[in-house]
Write a protein that holds these residues in place. Structure first.
Motif, short mmCIF file in Angstrom:
data_model
loop_
_atom_site.label_atom_id
_atom_site.label_comp_id
_atom_site.label_asym_id
_atom_site.label_seq_id
_atom_site.Cartn_x
_atom_site.Cartn_y
_atom_site.Cartn_z
N GLU A 24 1.01 -1.06 -0.04
CA GLU A 24 0.00 -0.32 0.26
C GLU A 24 0.64 0.52 0.38
O GLU A 24 0.74 2.40 -0.46
CB GLU A 24 -0.96 0.02 1.40
CG GLU A 24 -1.78 -1.19 1.46
CD GLU A 24 -1.24 -2.03 2.20
OE1 GLU A 24 -2.50 -2.46 3.47
OE2 GLU A 24 -0.48 -2.98 2.62
N LEU A 25 1.80 1.06 0.49
CA LEU A 25 2.92 2.65 0.53
C LEU A 25 4.53 2.01 -0.74
O LEU A 25 4.95 3.11 -0.51
CB LEU A 25 3.36 2.23 1.62
CG LEU A 25 2.74 2.74 3.10
CD1 LEU A 25 3.47 2.45 4.37
CD2 LEU A 25 1.85 3.80 3.03
N ASN A 26 3.98 1.45 -1.54
CA ASN A 26 5.41 1.54 -2.26
C ASN A 26 6.26 0.61 -1.56
O ASN A 26 7.41 0.98 -2.17
CB ASN A 26 4.88 1.60 -3.41
CG ASN A 26 4.20 2.25 -4.35
OD1 ASN A 26 3.28 0.72 -4.66
ND2 ASN A 26 3.46 3.46 -4.82
N LYS A 27 5.84 0.38 -0.55
CA LYS A 27 7.32 -0.45 0.64
C LYS A 27 8.27 -1.26 0.14
O LYS A 27 7.77 -1.91 0.20
CB LYS A 27 7.39 0.56 2.31
CG LYS A 27 8.88 0.74 2.75
CD LYS A 27 7.96 0.51 4.14
CE LYS A 27 8.94 -0.93 4.46
NZ LYS A 27 10.36 -1.69 4.00
N GLY A 40 9.86 8.10 18.01
CA GLY A 40 8.77 8.35 17.74
C GLY A 40 7.75 7.71 17.33
O GLY A 40 6.53 7.69 17.83
N GLY A 41 8.98 6.49 16.25
CA GLY A 41 7.36 5.78 15.73
C GLY A 41 6.45 6.15 14.26
O GLY A 41 7.70 6.77 13.73
N CYS A 42 5.46 5.42 14.17
CA CYS A 42 5.35 6.21 12.89
C CYS A 42 4.66 8.03 12.43
O CYS A 42 3.49 8.16 13.59
CB CYS A 42 3.87 5.47 12.70
SG CYS A 42 3.06 5.29 10.09
N GLY A 43 5.11 8.13 11.86
CA GLY A 43 4.40 9.69 11.56
C GLY A 43 3.28 10.14 10.81
O GLY A 43 2.59 11.63 10.68
N ASN A 44 2.74 8.43 10.00
CA ASN A 44 1.44 8.53 9.83
C ASN A 44 0.41 8.11 10.56
O ASN A 44 -0.34 7.14 9.58
CB ASN A 44 1.86 8.40 8.11
CG ASN A 44 0.24 8.45 7.11
OD1 ASN A 44 -0.53 9.19 7.55
ND2 ASN A 44 0.41 7.69 6.31
N TYR A 45 0.40 7.62 12.17
CA TYR A 45 -0.10 6.79 12.53
C TYR A 45 -1.12 6.38 11.94
O TYR A 45 -1.97 5.78 11.92
CB TYR A 45 0.56 6.73 13.93
CG TYR A 45 0.12 5.43 14.42
CD1 TYR A 45 0.64 4.29 14.70
CD2 TYR A 45 -1.15 5.94 15.26
CE1 TYR A 45 0.25 3.67 16.17
CE2 TYR A 45 -1.42 4.58 16.59
CZ TYR A 45 -1.26 3.41 16.64
OH TYR A 45 -1.32 1.90 17.57
N PRO A 49 -2.00 2.38 6.44
CA PRO A 49 -2.64 1.82 5.84
C PRO A 49 -2.83 -0.09 6.97
O PRO A 49 -2.34 -0.02 7.76
CB PRO A 49 -1.26 0.63 4.68
CG PRO A 49 -0.02 1.07 5.35
CD PRO A 49 -0.36 2.31 5.56
N SER A 50 -3.67 -0.77 6.24
CA SER A 50 -4.43 -2.14 6.97
C SER A 50 -3.12 -2.66 7.17
O SER A 50 -3.24 -3.50 8.69
CB SER A 50 -5.11 -2.65 6.40
OG SER A 50 -5.56 -2.48 5.08
N ARG A 53 -1.72 -1.82 10.22
CA ARG A 53 -2.76 -1.56 11.32
C ARG A 53 -2.56 -3.08 11.74
O ARG A 53 -3.10 -2.74 13.35
CB ARG A 53 -3.84 -1.17 11.31
CG ARG A 53 -3.66 0.42 10.81
CD ARG A 53 -5.55 0.75 10.46
NE ARG A 53 -5.69 1.83 10.41
CZ ARG A 53 -5.47 3.36 11.07
NH1 ARG A 53 -5.75 2.82 12.06
NH2 ARG A 53 -5.67 4.50 10.31
N THR A 54 -2.33 -4.20 11.60
CA THR A 54 -3.01 -5.56 12.15
C THR A 54 -1.93 -6.68 12.01
O THR A 54 -1.78 -7.24 12.84
CB THR A 54 -3.64 -6.07 10.92
OG1 THR A 54 -3.51 -6.21 9.30
CG2 THR A 54 -5.08 -5.65 10.48
N PHE A 55 -0.59 -5.71 11.69
CA PHE A 55 0.38 -6.47 12.14
C PHE A 55 0.56 -6.47 13.56
O PHE A 55 0.87 -5.62 13.76
CB PHE A 55 2.25 -5.97 10.90
CG PHE A 55 3.18 -6.85 11.26
CD1 PHE A 55 3.32 -7.99 10.74
CD2 PHE A 55 3.87 -6.74 12.33
CE1 PHE A 55 4.58 -8.72 11.13
CE2 PHE A 55 4.78 -7.33 12.32
CZ PHE A 55 5.35 -8.69 11.83
#
Length: 171
Positions: A24-27, A40-45, A49-50, A53-55
């Motif tokens: 979903e992020l083309n990562k 600091g973790g995710c800057g787009n928390y 994407p799912s 969120r689900t991992f």
């Protein structure tokens, strides 16, 4: 995943933000997500994407894995796949031998005992796949994403012999 509440937290780990592929992020796997902020973790928390969120990595849910198994300390993360039939050990490509260090290697070997009951333990180092059995590690080399790995035991001359093979997804 377990039904018990999480008593561990990701904190500043972020190993999943590096080693996992997030379509979903083309990562790509093995590169830091552009949203990850060191310490600091995710800057787009809120909008992540799912897949993110689900991992949940195994270290978070298992009370059998101590602080030395925290992914950024171990150099890899673990998660169950295929309804728990496969344990994936996804290694930081910057530390490709992390899974071979102690106390990890011997404990992973213990975990691989479940192969006798039809479970798989897969080591993933970039695109390289290694199937771990109690008696040996089978390096399948670099695989394309359209390939499927099948492993288990066959009986040969009255003994159980491990096998691992790669199937291509022929259309």
């Amino acid at each position: 995943m377990t039904d018990t509440p999480l008593t561990k937290s990701c904190g500043d780990c972020g190993m999943c933000c590096k080693v996992l592929h997030i379509s979903e992020l083309n990562k790509d796997a093995g590169v830091w997500c552009g949203h990850f902020k060191k310490g600091g973790g995710c800057g787009n928390y809120e909008a992540r994407p799912s897949a993110c969120r689900t991992f949940t990595c195994l270290w978070l849910t298992s009370d059998k894995l101590g602080p030395e198994w925290r992914p950024e300390k171990a150099g890899f993360l673990m998660y169950a796949k295929d309804d728990g039939k496969r344990l994936n050990v996804v290694v930081d490509p910057g530390k490709p031998a992390a899974w071979k260090r102690e106390p990890y290697y011997s404990r992973l070997k213990q975990m691989s005992q479940r192969a006798y009951d039809g479970y798989e333990l897969m080591i993933c180092v970039g695109d390289r796949r290694i199937v771990m059995f109690p008696s040996e590690d089978v390096d399948l080399g670099v695989l394309n994403t359209d390939h499927k790995v099948v492993s288990g035991y066959v009986e040969r001359d009255g003994a159980q012999v491990p096998f691992a093979m790669v199937l291509s997804d022929a259309e």
